[in-house]
Scaffold this motif. Structure first.
Motif: not given
Ligand code: 4AD
Ligand code: MG
Length: 432
Positions: A250-255, A263-266, A270-272, A410-413
């Motif tokens: 979540h922190k990655l997604a927000k910050e 990397f094509g990660r929305e 992650l927030l979901a 995983w996070v960055l696919k």
């Protein structure tokens, strides 16, 4: 002398007027009147325009024949807003100082996996690698932040020792004077000692495994984050894992949304992800894997392909609990409800990525530990000290290990965890 600024300061509007910038030539093109140097300094990328009639003959000669990634320059000029320039700003150059001319860069159109590994010392400067390393940095930072706020302390176990943790066959042996030692495959056993003094500790350190696996998720050296907690049950342990993973992503997604998007990660994917995560026993997972079309029976280990099938359609991580005792290390206690299994849990990442965490309760009585060592046909001699932890003040406890490169993959696919490591070590690679 004109003020030296970071490119990011120009792009954010903080630096204006006369500036001095320096860095590597990222792109370069020139005509007989103008040279455009796209410069990068690690903070950003900016277009610098050199007009032939604004600089000396020597400076023009240098500015008009540069090699991308190989040439390094320092430029002085005026910042101008320019919609045509990437980033919206351009430096109109008045002074050129060549620091390094270099040679044509060996990585250009051919970007085969092997070439990029052979030339890793040069490839680490690529935007792709730098972004992946940044994300790994932030994962570690947020993980520490999360654990520190819960009053954990970070400790340092030895990285050379005599004991195995996850299986002796996969340990690297090193010459140790007249003796032999092993490179650590986990800090866990030592953390189990320290929690008798302070109940919540973690280790963030390298781990080595002489595994012959050639999968996108195995290297022989990787970074392991391992919390260990006194008086924690497996239930408490899993809760902590869910919260830790959620906090990090979540922190990655927000910050760091821009890094993820590169990397094509929305970020919203992650927030979901929210706790509690789904839980399956190993035996339930075997059924689902068969249903999904991959044959597997109880007794087979769950490998990369099985986990992939199981996790392909999942959108959030899933715990697989109660593995077979025969598959798992000696320190895991028997599950009383199904004694051929243990009180453990692996956390598998969704979208087919698979295991990112391995964790369990720990055997905490002397008797059960001796039984387990015997069951695994292990020599108890090197474990004398570990057994004494049970003799003197043993308590129920639990912990887990998060593979940092696996989380980043995983996070960055990423196609492989090697992309989350600056200089990966694999079966046939020790250089550069
Ligand atoms: O599941 P593992 O083997 O568990 C342990 O090491 C325990 N001592 C952890 C603990 O309870 N304190 O490894 C933990 C994690 C795996 O889930 C995986 O993410 C990562 O470490 N890992 C590897 N990562 C890259 N390359 C390898 N060869 C890895 N082996 C394990
Ligand atoms: Mg494991």
């Amino acid at each position: 002398m004109t003020k030296l600024v970071q490119i990011s300061e120009i792009l954010s509007g903080k630096a204006a007027g006369a500036v001095r910038v320096r860095g590597w030539v990222y792109r370069h093109r020139s005509s007989n009147k103008m040279a455009f140097i796209i410069l990068r300094d690690g903070s950003g990328v900016i277009q610098c325009a050199v007009a032939k009639d604004k600089v000396s003959k020597k400076e023009w000669g240098e500015a008009s024949s540069l090699y991308p990634e190989s040439s390094v320059v320092e430029l002085e000029g005026e910042v101008h807003k320019d919609k045509r320039a990437p980033g919206g700003f351009e430096v109109r150059v008045g002074k050129v100082k060549l620091i390094t001319l270099g040679k044509p860069f060996p990585i250009n159109k051919d970007q085969s996996v092997e070439l990029l590994l052979d030339k890793r010392h040069l490839w680490v400067r690529s935007q792709y690698m730098v972004n992946a390393l940044k994300v790994k940095h932030f994962c570690g930072k947020y993980a520490r932040e999360f654990l520190d706020a819960l009053d954990f302390i970070e400790i340092q176990p030895p990285l050379l020792g005599k004991t195995e943790c996850e299986g002796g066959s996969q340990m690297f042996e090193v010459k140790y004077f007249r003796d032999k030692a092993f490179l650590s495959e986990s800090g866990q056993l030592y953390s189990e000692a320290v929690i008798a003094g302070y109940p919540k500790v973690y280790v963030y350190a390298p781990a080595w495994r002489a595994e012959k696996s050639r999968t996108p998720r195995h290297t022989t050296e990787f970074w392991l984050l391992e919390p260990e907690m006194a008086f924690y049950s497996q239930e408490d342990n899993m809760k902590l894992q869910e919260e830790l993973v959620t906090y990090i992503i979540h922190k990655l997604a927000k910050e760091q949304p821009q890094l993820l998007k590169a990397f094509g990660r929305e970020p919203k994917e992650l927030l979901a992800v929210k706790p509690p995560f789904k839980r399956l026993t190993y035996k339930q997972a075997v059924k689902l894997i068969n249903k999904a079309g991959r044959q597997m029976k109880v007794g087979d280990s769950m490998g990369y392909e099985e986990e992939k099938v199981l996790m392909l359609k999942e959108k959030a991580p899933v715990f697989v609990t109660n593995s077979l005792r025969t598959h798992k290390p000696f320190y895991m206690p028997i599950n009383k409800k199904d004694p051929e299994t243990v009180n453990d849990a692996d956390l598998l990442a969704p979208e087919g990525y698979g295991e990112i965490i391995g964790g369990s309760e720990r055997v905490w009585t002397e008797k059960e530990l001796l039984d387990n060592l015997e069951f695994k046909k292990m020599n108890s001699e090197p474990y004398k000290w570990y057994i004494e932890l049970r003799t003197y003040g043993g308590v129920p406890h639990a912990g887990f290990g998060l593979g940092m490169e696996r989380l980043v993959r995983w996070v960055l696919k990423l196609p492989t965890i090697r992309d989350a490591i600056p200089f990966p070590r694999t079966i046939n690679r020790l250089t550069p």
